[in-house]
Enzyme design. Sequence first.
Site, PDB file in Angstrom:
ATOM      1  N   ASP A  60       0.842  -1.202   0.000  1.00 43.29           N
ATOM      2  CA  ASP A  60       0.000   0.000   0.000  1.00 43.29           C
ATOM      3  C   ASP A  60       0.878   1.254   0.000  1.00 43.29           C
ATOM      4  O   ASP A  60       0.361   2.378  -0.039  1.00 43.29           O
ATOM      5  CB  ASP A  60      -1.005  -0.013   1.160  1.00 43.29           C
ATOM      6  CG  ASP A  60      -0.353  -0.117   2.517  1.00 43.29           C
ATOM      7  OD1 ASP A  60       0.894  -0.190   2.588  1.00 43.29           O
ATOM      8  OD2 ASP A  60      -1.084  -0.125   3.531  1.00 43.29           O
ATOM      9  N   SER A  61       2.206   1.065  -0.025  1.00 38.15           N
ATOM     10  CA  SER A  61       3.122   2.192  -0.260  1.00 38.15           C
ATOM     11  C   SER A  61       2.876   2.760  -1.665  1.00 38.15           C
ATOM     12  O   SER A  61       3.380   3.841  -1.986  1.00 38.15           O
ATOM     13  CB  SER A  61       4.577   1.755  -0.107  1.00 38.15           C
ATOM     14  OG  SER A  61       4.834   0.582  -0.850  1.00 38.15           O
ATOM     15  N   ASP A 101      -1.046  -6.000  -0.194  1.00 37.62           N
ATOM     16  CA  ASP A 101      -1.484  -5.401   1.069  1.00 37.62           C
ATOM     17  C   ASP A 101      -2.993  -5.205   1.078  1.00 37.62           C
ATOM     18  O   ASP A 101      -3.557  -4.656   0.114  1.00 37.62           O
ATOM     19  CB  ASP A 101      -0.830  -4.024   1.254  1.00 37.62           C
ATOM     20  CG  ASP A 101       0.454  -4.091   2.056  1.00 37.62           C
ATOM     21  OD1 ASP A 101       0.606  -5.023   2.866  1.00 37.62           O
ATOM     22  OD2 ASP A 101       1.305  -3.202   1.866  1.00 37.62           O
ATOM     23  N   LYS A 107      -1.271  -9.430   2.782  1.00 34.88           N
ATOM     24  CA  LYS A 107      -0.563  -8.989   3.998  1.00 34.88           C
ATOM     25  C   LYS A 107      -1.451  -7.989   4.710  1.00 34.88           C
ATOM     26  O   LYS A 107      -2.144  -7.198   4.072  1.00 34.88           O
ATOM     27  CB  LYS A 107       0.780  -8.354   3.623  1.00 34.88           C
ATOM     28  CG  LYS A 107       1.525  -7.716   4.803  1.00 34.88           C
ATOM     29  CD  LYS A 107       2.965  -7.414   4.484  1.00 34.88           C
ATOM     30  CE  LYS A 107       3.229  -6.083   3.819  1.00 34.88           C
ATOM     31  NZ  LYS A 107       2.755  -4.897   4.557  1.00 34.88           N
ATOM     32  N   GLU A 136      -1.674  -5.501   8.557  1.00 38.03           N
ATOM     33  CA  GLU A 136      -0.893  -4.961   9.676  1.00 38.03           C
ATOM     34  C   GLU A 136      -1.564  -5.238  11.015  1.00 38.03           C
ATOM     35  O   GLU A 136      -2.786  -5.162  11.130  1.00 38.03           O
ATOM     36  CB  GLU A 136      -0.736  -3.442   9.494  1.00 38.03           C
ATOM     37  CG  GLU A 136       0.048  -3.066   8.249  1.00 38.03           C
ATOM     38  CD  GLU A 136       0.243  -1.558   8.086  1.00 38.03           C
ATOM     39  OE1 GLU A 136      -0.156  -0.784   8.989  1.00 38.03           O
ATOM     40  OE2 GLU A 136       0.796  -1.159   7.049  1.00 38.03           O
ATOM     41  N   GLU A 145       8.927  -4.147  10.702  1.00 38.16           N
ATOM     42  CA  GLU A 145       9.394  -2.842  10.198  1.00 38.16           C
ATOM     43  C   GLU A 145       9.943  -1.981  11.315  1.00 38.16           C
ATOM     44  O   GLU A 145       9.291  -1.782  12.352  1.00 38.16           O
ATOM     45  CB  GLU A 145       8.218  -2.138   9.478  1.00 38.16           C
ATOM     46  CG  GLU A 145       8.614  -0.796   8.892  1.00 38.16           C
ATOM     47  CD  GLU A 145       7.608  -0.246   7.878  1.00 38.16           C
ATOM     48  OE1 GLU A 145       6.655  -0.967   7.508  1.00 38.16           O
ATOM     49  OE2 GLU A 145       7.801   0.906   7.451  1.00 38.16           O
TER      50      GLU A 145
HETATM   51  O1  KIV Z   1       3.551  -1.091   1.655  1.00 41.57           O
HETATM   52  C1  KIV Z   1       4.730  -1.461   1.695  1.00 41.57           C
HETATM   53  O2  KIV Z   1       5.541  -1.192   0.793  1.00 41.57           O
HETATM   54  C2  KIV Z   1       5.165  -2.242   2.847  1.00 41.57           C
HETATM   55  C3  KIV Z   1       6.640  -2.415   3.021  1.00 41.57           C
HETATM   56  C4  KIV Z   1       7.213  -1.193   3.624  1.00 41.57           C
HETATM   57  C5  KIV Z   1       6.963  -3.625   3.798  1.00 41.57           C
HETATM   58  O3  KIV Z   1       4.374  -2.657   3.620  1.00 41.57           O
END
Ligand code: KIV
Length: 279
Positions: A59-60, A98, A128, A130, A197
């Site tokens: 989600d980055s 994510d 994934k 959090e 992280e």
């Molecule tokens: O969204 C992302 O890129 C991440 C990484 C920083 C692990 O969760």
Amino acid sequence: MLFLKKKMPSPKKSYSRITTKTLQEMKANGEKISMLTAYDYTFGGIVDKAGIDVILVGDSASNVMAGHETTLPITLDQMIYHASGVVRSVKRAFVIVDLPFGTYQADSKEALRSAIRIMKESGAHGVKLEGGLQVKESIERILKAGIPVMGHLGLTPQSIYKFGTYTVRAKEEEEAVQLLKDTQMLEQLGCFGIVLEKVPSALAGQAAQSIKVPIIGIGAGNKVDGQVLVLHDMLGMNKDFSPRFLRRYLDLNQILQKAISKYSRDVKSMDFPNDNEQY
Ligand code: KIV
């Protein structure tokens, strides 16, 4: 003068396709796992061909693709759009997506619906999300549906407004103890791996030793089972993000700017197109 050559551990086994099983095997054999983000078809293919084991459609994307300050605004539809392009380009890597903010925290049924949409509409191999104890039921429900889940502990950017800062997490004992408990809980639930992280290296190493599934670190030191970075950061595409843990492998921002401004000059000077570049 004596030059000691740095020992380069070679892969123990070559894998033609990465799965949750091969990732466990890599940890058991002491082979480090490489993971990188990608958000589109072209970069997904480059990253896969380069031999990266796990591709994260993170989600980055909210930051590096859309220019938002945080990861919170990105939607499930947008994540699916990014992920489906990546999946179409990948032949070997394991592709994880994510679950974006707001699609799994309210209740576990909504979490499952979100995970199913990602799997069905993008063709990804796992999701994934959090958090630890707070999202236990969501993880259980998604796993029961046969969807591989990766956890994410330590600095969890979707909770940035709760933390207030992006500094190193779990420096105090209470938070470190909770992180170790969450790590073990995620393994017991059946997560195939965990991203850790921005936590102290010694704590990350302790967490990695305490479980059999791989821990992939970002700013978590070298005692974990693998490393992940954001593709745009490690290629030097954005200049304004320079945390200590980031190694830049290229100054792509400058390389691209040079090429693009040369093109602009060539157009204006009528150097482009030349006789061989037209019909
Ligand atoms: O969204 C992302 O890129 C991440 C990484 C920083 C692990 O969760």
